[in-house]
Design a protein around this motif. Structure first.
Motif, PDB file in Angstrom:
ATOM      1  N   VAL A  10     -91.806 -20.432  13.527  1.00  0.00           N
ATOM      2  CA  VAL A  10     -91.264 -20.466  14.891  1.00  0.00           C
ATOM      3  C   VAL A  10     -90.430 -21.722  15.104  1.00  0.00           C
ATOM      4  CG1 VAL A  10     -91.879 -20.568  17.346  1.00  0.00           C
ATOM      5  CG2 VAL A  10     -93.190 -19.103  15.797  1.00  0.00           C
ATOM      6  N   GLU A  11     -90.872 -22.839  14.550  1.00  0.00           N
ATOM      7  CA  GLU A  11     -90.149 -24.111  14.726  1.00  0.00           C
ATOM      8  C   GLU A  11     -88.748 -24.045  14.146  1.00  0.00           C
ATOM      9  OE1 GLU A  11     -90.804 -28.900  13.872  1.00  0.00           O
ATOM     10  OE2 GLU A  11     -91.788 -27.416  12.609  1.00  0.00           O
ATOM     11  N   VAL A  12     -88.626 -23.494  12.928  1.00  0.00           N
ATOM     12  CA  VAL A  12     -87.318 -23.410  12.277  1.00  0.00           C
ATOM     13  C   VAL A  12     -86.388 -22.464  13.049  1.00  0.00           C
ATOM     14  CG1 VAL A  12     -86.100 -22.675  10.201  1.00  0.00           C
ATOM     15  CG2 VAL A  12     -88.193 -24.014   9.998  1.00  0.00           C
ATOM     16  N   LEU A  13     -86.899 -21.315  13.461  1.00  0.00           N
ATOM     17  CA  LEU A  13     -86.077 -20.349  14.200  1.00  0.00           C
ATOM     18  C   LEU A  13     -85.629 -20.922  15.538  1.00  0.00           C
ATOM     19  CD1 LEU A  13     -88.028 -17.036  13.469  1.00  0.00           C
ATOM     20  CD2 LEU A  13     -85.907 -17.838  12.405  1.00  0.00           C
ATOM     21  N   LEU A  14     -86.510 -21.659  16.196  1.00  0.00           N
ATOM     22  CA  LEU A  14     -86.138 -22.275  17.469  1.00  0.00           C
ATOM     23  C   LEU A  14     -85.074 -23.340  17.265  1.00  0.00           C
ATOM     24  CD1 LEU A  14     -86.735 -22.464  20.498  1.00  0.00           C
ATOM     25  CD2 LEU A  14     -88.493 -24.175  19.967  1.00  0.00           C
ATOM     26  N   MET A  15     -85.213 -24.153  16.225  1.00  0.00           N
ATOM     27  CA  MET A  15     -84.216 -25.177  15.927  1.00  0.00           C
ATOM     28  C   MET A  15     -82.871 -24.553  15.539  1.00  0.00           C
ATOM     29  SD  MET A  15     -85.517 -28.084  16.575  1.00  0.00           S
ATOM     30  CE  MET A  15     -86.413 -27.225  17.895  1.00  0.00           C
ATOM     31  N   MET A  48     -90.504 -33.772  12.985  1.00  0.00           N
ATOM     32  CA  MET A  48     -90.334 -32.378  12.583  1.00  0.00           C
ATOM     33  C   MET A  48     -90.574 -32.192  11.092  1.00  0.00           C
ATOM     34  SD  MET A  48     -86.882 -31.093  14.514  1.00  0.00           S
ATOM     35  CE  MET A  48     -86.647 -31.237  16.284  1.00  0.00           C
ATOM     36  N   ASP A  49     -90.786 -30.930  10.723  1.00  0.00           N
ATOM     37  CA  ASP A  49     -90.772 -30.553   9.319  1.00  0.00           C
ATOM     38  C   ASP A  49     -89.364 -30.755   8.771  1.00  0.00           C
ATOM     39  OD1 ASP A  49     -91.938 -28.982   6.933  1.00  0.00           O
ATOM     40  OD2 ASP A  49     -90.163 -27.817   7.472  1.00  0.00           O
ATOM     41  N   ALA A  50     -89.236 -31.110   7.499  1.00  0.00           N
ATOM     42  CA  ALA A  50     -87.928 -31.415   6.911  1.00  0.00           C
ATOM     43  C   ALA A  50     -86.975 -30.235   7.010  1.00  0.00           C
ATOM     44  CB  ALA A  50     -88.104 -31.823   5.447  1.00  0.00           C
ATOM     45  N   VAL A  51     -87.451 -29.007   6.786  1.00  0.00           N
ATOM     46  CA  VAL A  51     -86.586 -27.827   6.851  1.00  0.00           C
ATOM     47  C   VAL A  51     -86.069 -27.621   8.271  1.00  0.00           C
ATOM     48  CG1 VAL A  51     -86.473 -25.323   6.593  1.00  0.00           C
ATOM     49  CG2 VAL A  51     -87.668 -26.698   4.877  1.00  0.00           C
ATOM     50  N   ALA A  52     -86.972 -27.703   9.256  1.00  0.00           N
ATOM     51  CA  ALA A  52     -86.560 -27.518  10.650  1.00  0.00           C
ATOM     52  C   ALA A  52     -85.538 -28.577  11.059  1.00  0.00           C
ATOM     53  CB  ALA A  52     -87.784 -27.576  11.567  1.00  0.00           C
ATOM     54  N   ALA A  53     -85.769 -29.807  10.631  1.00  0.00           N
ATOM     55  CA  ALA A  53     -84.864 -30.899  10.995  1.00  0.00           C
ATOM     56  C   ALA A  53     -83.479 -30.689  10.402  1.00  0.00           C
ATOM     57  CB  ALA A  53     -85.444 -32.228  10.516  1.00  0.00           C
ATOM     58  N   MET A  54     -83.406 -30.372   9.108  1.00  0.00           N
ATOM     59  CA  MET A  54     -82.112 -30.219   8.456  1.00  0.00           C
ATOM     60  C   MET A  54     -81.398 -28.942   8.900  1.00  0.00           C
ATOM     61  SD  MET A  54     -81.940 -33.021   6.975  1.00  0.00           S
ATOM     62  CE  MET A  54     -80.276 -32.691   6.397  1.00  0.00           C
ATOM     63  N   VAL A  55     -82.158 -27.888   9.222  1.00  0.00           N
ATOM     64  CA  VAL A  55     -81.536 -26.674   9.766  1.00  0.00           C
ATOM     65  C   VAL A  55     -80.919 -26.966  11.125  1.00  0.00           C
ATOM     66  CG1 VAL A  55     -82.043 -24.396  10.747  1.00  0.00           C
ATOM     67  CG2 VAL A  55     -82.878 -24.983   8.471  1.00  0.00           C
ATOM     68  N   LEU A  56     -81.606 -27.743  11.949  1.00  0.00           N
ATOM     69  CA  LEU A  56     -81.068 -28.129  13.257  1.00  0.00           C
ATOM     70  C   LEU A  56     -79.765 -28.894  13.099  1.00  0.00           C
ATOM     71  CD1 LEU A  56     -81.224 -28.594  16.341  1.00  0.00           C
ATOM     72  CD2 LEU A  56     -82.654 -30.594  15.860  1.00  0.00           C
ATOM     73  N   LEU A 360     -77.678 -18.239   7.949  1.00  0.00           N
ATOM     74  CA  LEU A 360     -78.118 -17.584   9.176  1.00  0.00           C
ATOM     75  C   LEU A 360     -77.465 -18.215  10.409  1.00  0.00           C
ATOM     76  CD1 LEU A 360     -81.932 -17.190   8.408  1.00  0.00           C
ATOM     77  CD2 LEU A 360     -80.139 -15.448   8.208  1.00  0.00           C
ATOM     78  N   ALA A 361     -77.253 -19.522  10.369  1.00  0.00           N
ATOM     79  CA  ALA A 361     -76.626 -20.214  11.500  1.00  0.00           C
ATOM     80  C   ALA A 361     -75.209 -19.705  11.738  1.00  0.00           C
ATOM     81  CB  ALA A 361     -76.612 -21.721  11.251  1.00  0.00           C
ATOM     82  N   ASN A 362     -74.468 -19.451  10.667  1.00  0.00           N
ATOM     83  CA  ASN A 362     -73.108 -18.933  10.829  1.00  0.00           C
ATOM     84  C   ASN A 362     -73.108 -17.521  11.405  1.00  0.00           C
ATOM     85  OD1 ASN A 362     -70.767 -20.716   9.646  1.00  0.00           O
ATOM     86  ND2 ASN A 362     -72.522 -21.076   8.322  1.00  0.00           N
ATOM     87  N   ILE A 363     -74.048 -16.693  10.965  1.00  0.00           N
ATOM     88  CA  ILE A 363     -74.141 -15.338  11.523  1.00  0.00           C
ATOM     89  C   ILE A 363     -74.518 -15.400  13.003  1.00  0.00           C
ATOM     90  CG2 ILE A 363     -75.416 -13.163  11.408  1.00  0.00           C
ATOM     91  CD1 ILE A 363     -75.684 -13.590   8.403  1.00  0.00           C
ATOM     92  N   LEU A 364     -75.514 -16.233  13.333  1.00  0.00           N
ATOM     93  CA  LEU A 364     -75.931 -16.381  14.729  1.00  0.00           C
ATOM     94  C   LEU A 364     -74.801 -16.952  15.574  1.00  0.00           C
ATOM     95  CD1 LEU A 364     -78.207 -16.173  16.786  1.00  0.00           C
ATOM     96  CD2 LEU A 364     -78.970 -18.458  16.088  1.00  0.00           C
ATOM     97  N   MET A 365     -74.038 -17.849  15.002  1.00  0.00           N
ATOM     98  CA  MET A 365     -72.878 -18.421  15.695  1.00  0.00           C
ATOM     99  C   MET A 365     -71.897 -17.328  16.093  1.00  0.00           C
ATOM    100  SD  MET A 365     -70.234 -21.239  14.165  1.00  0.00           S
ATOM    101  CE  MET A 365     -69.412 -20.061  13.052  1.00  0.00           C
ATOM    102  N   GLY A 366     -71.663 -16.376  15.190  1.00  0.00           N
ATOM    103  CA  GLY A 366     -70.768 -15.269  15.495  1.00  0.00           C
ATOM    104  C   GLY A 366     -71.308 -14.380  16.596  1.00  0.00           C
ATOM    105  N   ILE A 367     -72.621 -14.095  16.551  1.00  0.00           N
ATOM    106  CA  ILE A 367     -73.236 -13.253  17.575  1.00  0.00           C
ATOM    107  C   ILE A 367     -73.150 -13.906  18.949  1.00  0.00           C
ATOM    108  CG2 ILE A 367     -75.410 -12.222  18.340  1.00  0.00           C
ATOM    109  CD1 ILE A 367     -76.179 -11.954  15.368  1.00  0.00           C
ATOM    110  N   VAL A 368     -73.516 -15.193  19.011  1.00  0.00           N
ATOM    111  CA  VAL A 368     -73.463 -15.916  20.281  1.00  0.00           C
ATOM    112  C   VAL A 368     -72.023 -16.037  20.773  1.00  0.00           C
ATOM    113  CG1 VAL A 368     -73.899 -18.149  21.394  1.00  0.00           C
ATOM    114  CG2 VAL A 368     -75.583 -17.186  19.812  1.00  0.00           C
ATOM    115  N   GLY A 369     -71.106 -16.360  19.852  1.00  0.00           N
ATOM    116  CA  GLY A 369     -69.708 -16.525  20.237  1.00  0.00           C
ATOM    117  C   GLY A 369     -69.098 -15.256  20.797  1.00  0.00           C
ATOM    118  N   LEU A 370     -69.344 -14.126  20.138  1.00  0.00           N
ATOM    119  CA  LEU A 370     -68.797 -12.847  20.612  1.00  0.00           C
ATOM    120  C   LEU A 370     -69.464 -12.398  21.906  1.00  0.00           C
ATOM    121  CD1 LEU A 370     -68.457 -10.915  17.224  1.00  0.00           C
ATOM    122  CD2 LEU A 370     -66.628 -11.933  18.593  1.00  0.00           C
TER     123      LEU A 370
END
Length: 500
Positions: A10-15, A48-56, A360-370
Motif C-alpha cells: 500500500v505504501e509504494v502504491l500510495l507514493m 520510508m522503505d527504500a522502494v517507496a522512497a525511490m518510487v516517489l 507504472l508511473a509513466n502509464i499512470l501519468m498518461g491516465i491522469v493526464g488524459l
C-alpha cells in the motif's frame, strides 16, 4: 516475485500516485522544477522503505517533466526548461482552437518517450553507461557546438536574427566567475552575479513575463472566441497526423535516451535537438513554430525520454545524468544504496522494483493526464485580465524560490523586458535560452580540451572516434540548410519548366 511483492504494498502504491499527481502540478507551475520537488521530498522519505522512497522521487521526476508542457501549451509559460520547445507549437495550436488536441498529443508522446526510456534503463543500462565513460571535455564541447547549430533554425524566416539572439545568449552565459581562473567576469561588483545568470528566472522572464506584456497591449481587443474554440474538437490527432509522426516519435525517443545518458545535457537540450531533427526531416518545415503537431510531438517525446536515460549512469556508475538525478543520488545514499555493480546484485530486488515502478508511473501519468485534459484546458477560458496577474504572481514565486533571493526576481523582470523587446522586433527568445544552456558547457569543454591537447587541438580531436562522429554531425547540421535551400530552388525551376 520479490519485485512484485515490493510494488504491491500500500505504501509504494500510495507514493506512486502521490508522486505522479504532485509531479504534474509541480511541473506545471513556472519555476518549480522536478529538481526542486525531489529536493523537498527527500527529507520526508527518511522513515520510508527504500522502494517507496525511490518510487516517489522517480514518479515526481517523470511527471514534473510532463507537467511543464501543460502551461507551455495553454498560456505559453513553460513550467520547466525542457518545455520551452513545446511552447513554440503547442501554444500556437491553442490559439487556433486546438488546445485539447495539443494536450492529448503531449500526453501520449510523453508516455511513449517515458516508457521507451524505462525499457532502455532496464535492458541497456550497463553497456550504454560504458559509452558515457568515453566522453570527456572534447566530446562535451562538440556536443554543445552541435546544439548551437540548431539556433539558426529557431527563427523561421529570420536566420540572421536567430544567430544574433544566440550570440546574446552566449554573452549572457559568460557572466559570473571564470571557470578556470576564478576571476569575476561582467559582474559589475555584484556578488549575486558571481554564479552567473540563473537560468530559470531568465527563462520565466523571457517566456512568461514577456508574453504577459505582449498580450496586455491588446487586452481590449482580446475576446473569448479562440479560447472557447480550444474546448472544441478531438483530444487526439487524426490517424493521418499520427502516421505523419511514425518516424518522429521513435527518433525523438532515441535522442532523448542518448542525451539523457550524457551527464549534464538534460531534457532542455534533448527537446531542442529532437525538435530540430523533426523540422529538418519534415515535409512541412515551414509550419514549425506555427502550430505543427509534429514539432510538439518531437519535443515532448524527447524530453520525457531523458528521464530513464539520465538514470542509467546514475544507477550503474553513480554519475547523475541531470540536475534532478543528482538530487536523487542523495536519496540513494540516504537509504544505503550504493550505485554500481552491487546495486544490481545484492540490492537487485530494490533497483528492479524501482525501475518497474517508473514504468507504472509513466502509464499512470498518461491516465491522469488524459483524465484531466478536458478540465485543464479550461484554463484557456479564463479572461486574460484575470490570468495575467496569476501568471505574474506564479512567476515571481517561482523565480524567488530557486535561491530564496529577490535578486532572481529582478533578473526575471529584466529578462521579461528583454523578451518583450525581442518579440516586438522579431528576435528569438528560444535561441537565447538554448545558447545560455550550452554556452557554459561549450566554454568549459573547449578550455579543458586546450589543456588536454597541449595546444594541438585539431589532431587531438581527430584521434578520438566520438569526436570525429560529432564533428561529422556538426558539418551535416551546418550544411543541411544550404542543401534544403538548393533543393527548393531546384524544385522551383522544375515547376517553372513544367509550367512553360
Amino acid at each position: 516475485m520479490a519485485v512484485l511483492a515490493k510494488l504491491a504494498s500500500v505504501e509504494v502504491l500510495l507514493m506512486l500516485l502521490l508522486g505522479v499527481v504532485g509531479g504534474i502540478f509541480l511541473g506545471a507551475l513556472p519555476g518549480l522544477s522536478a529538481t526542486m520537488g525531489i529536493a523537498l521530498m527527500i527529507p520526508l522519505t527518511f522513515g520510508m522503505d527504500a522502494v517507496a522512497a525511490m518510487v516517489l522521487l522517480g514518479a515526481i521526476y517523470c511527471a514534473a517533466v510532463y507537467g511543464g508542457s501543460i502551461t507551455a501549451i495553454l498560456i505559453h509559460t513553460p513550467g520547466t526548461p525542457s518545455s520551452a520547445a513545446t511552447a513554440l507549437d503547442g501554444y500556437q495550436m491553442t490559439l487556433r482552437g486546438e488546445g485539447l488536441k495539443a494536450l492529448g498529443t503531449s500526453t501520449v508522446c510523453s508516455v511513449i518517450g517515458g516508457l521507451v526510456s524505462v525499457v532502455a534503463l532496464l535492458l541497456l543500462a550497463p553497456p550504454l553507461a560504458q559509452i558515457s565513460l568515453k566522453f570527456s571535455a572534447p566530446e562535451y564541447f562538440l556536443m554543445a557546438i552541435f546544439g548551437l547549430t540548431i539556433i539558426g533554425s529557431l527563427s523561421s524566416g529570420a536566420m540572421a536574427k536567430g544567430l544574433a539572439s544566440g550570440l546574446l545568449g552566449l554573452l549572457i552565459s559568460l557572466v559570473g566567475v571564470d571557470i578556470m581562473t576564478a576571476f569575476p567576469r561582467f559582474t559589475f561588483g555584484l556578488p549575486d552575479l558571481d554564479n552567473g545568470i540563473s537560468l530559470i528566472p531568465a527563462m520565466i522572464g523571457l517566456f512568461s513575463i514577456s508574453q504577459v506584456m505582449v498580450q496586455a497591449e491588446k487586452i481590449h481587443a482580446l475576446n473569448q472566441s479562440s479560447t472557447m474554440a480550444a474546448l472544441q474538437g478531438p483530444l487526439f490527432p487524426s490517424w493521418a497526423e499520427w502516421r505523419g509522426m511514425w518516424r518522429t516519435i521513435p527518433r525523438s525517443s532515441a535522442i532523448g535516451v542518448l542525451v539523457g545518458i550524457l551527464p549534464g545535457a538534460g531534457g532542455d537540450v534533448a527537446s531542442w535537438v529532437a525538435y530540430n531533427e523533426a523540422r529538418r526531416n519534415s515535409k512541412r518545415q515551414d509550419n514549425f513554430g506555427k502550430g505543427e503537431v509534429e514539432g510538439l510531438a518531437a519535443a515532448e517525446t524527447s524530453n520525457n525520454a531523458v528521464t530513464g536515460g539520465a538514470m542509467i549512469p546514475l544507477l550503474t556508475l553513480g554519475i547523475p545524468g541531470s540536475a534532478a538525478t543528482a538530487v536523487m543520488l542523495g536519496g540513494l545514499y540516504i537509504h544505503g544504496l550504493q550505485p554500481g555493480h552491487e546495486l544490481f546484485t545484492v540490492n537487485a530486488h530494490i533497483v528492479y522494483a524501482v525501475i518497474v515502478g517508473l514504468f507504472l508511473a509513466n502509464i499512470l501519468m498518461g491516465i491522469v493526464g488524459l483524465s484531466l485534459a478536458r478540465q485543464v484546458v479550461k484554463v484557456s477560458m479564463i479572461p486574460f485580465a484575470i490570468l495575467a496577474p496569476i501568471i505574474v504572481v506564479l512567476s515571481v514565486v517561482g523565480a524567488y524560490t530557486i535561491n530564496n533571493s529577490m535578486f532572481d526576481v529582478y533578473v526575471m523582470a529584466a529578462f521579461g523586458l528583454l523578451g518583450y523587446l525581442m518579440r516586438k522586433t522579431g528576435f528569438s527568445t528560444a535561441a537565447v535560452v538554448l545558447a545560455m544552456i550550452l554556452g557554459s558547457m561549450a566554454e568549459l569543454g573547449f578550455r579543458q580540451s586546450l589543456v588536454m591537447s597541449k595546444g594541438n587541438l585539431l589532431s587531438y580531436y581527430l584521434e578520438r572516434p566520438f569526436s570525429i562522429l560529432l564533428l561529422a554531425l556538426i558539418v551535416l547540421s551546418l550544411l543541411s540548410p544550404v542543401l534544403v535551400a538548393w533543393r527548393k530552388r531546384r524544385a522551383a525551376k522544375r515547376e517553372a519548366l513544367v509550367a512553360n
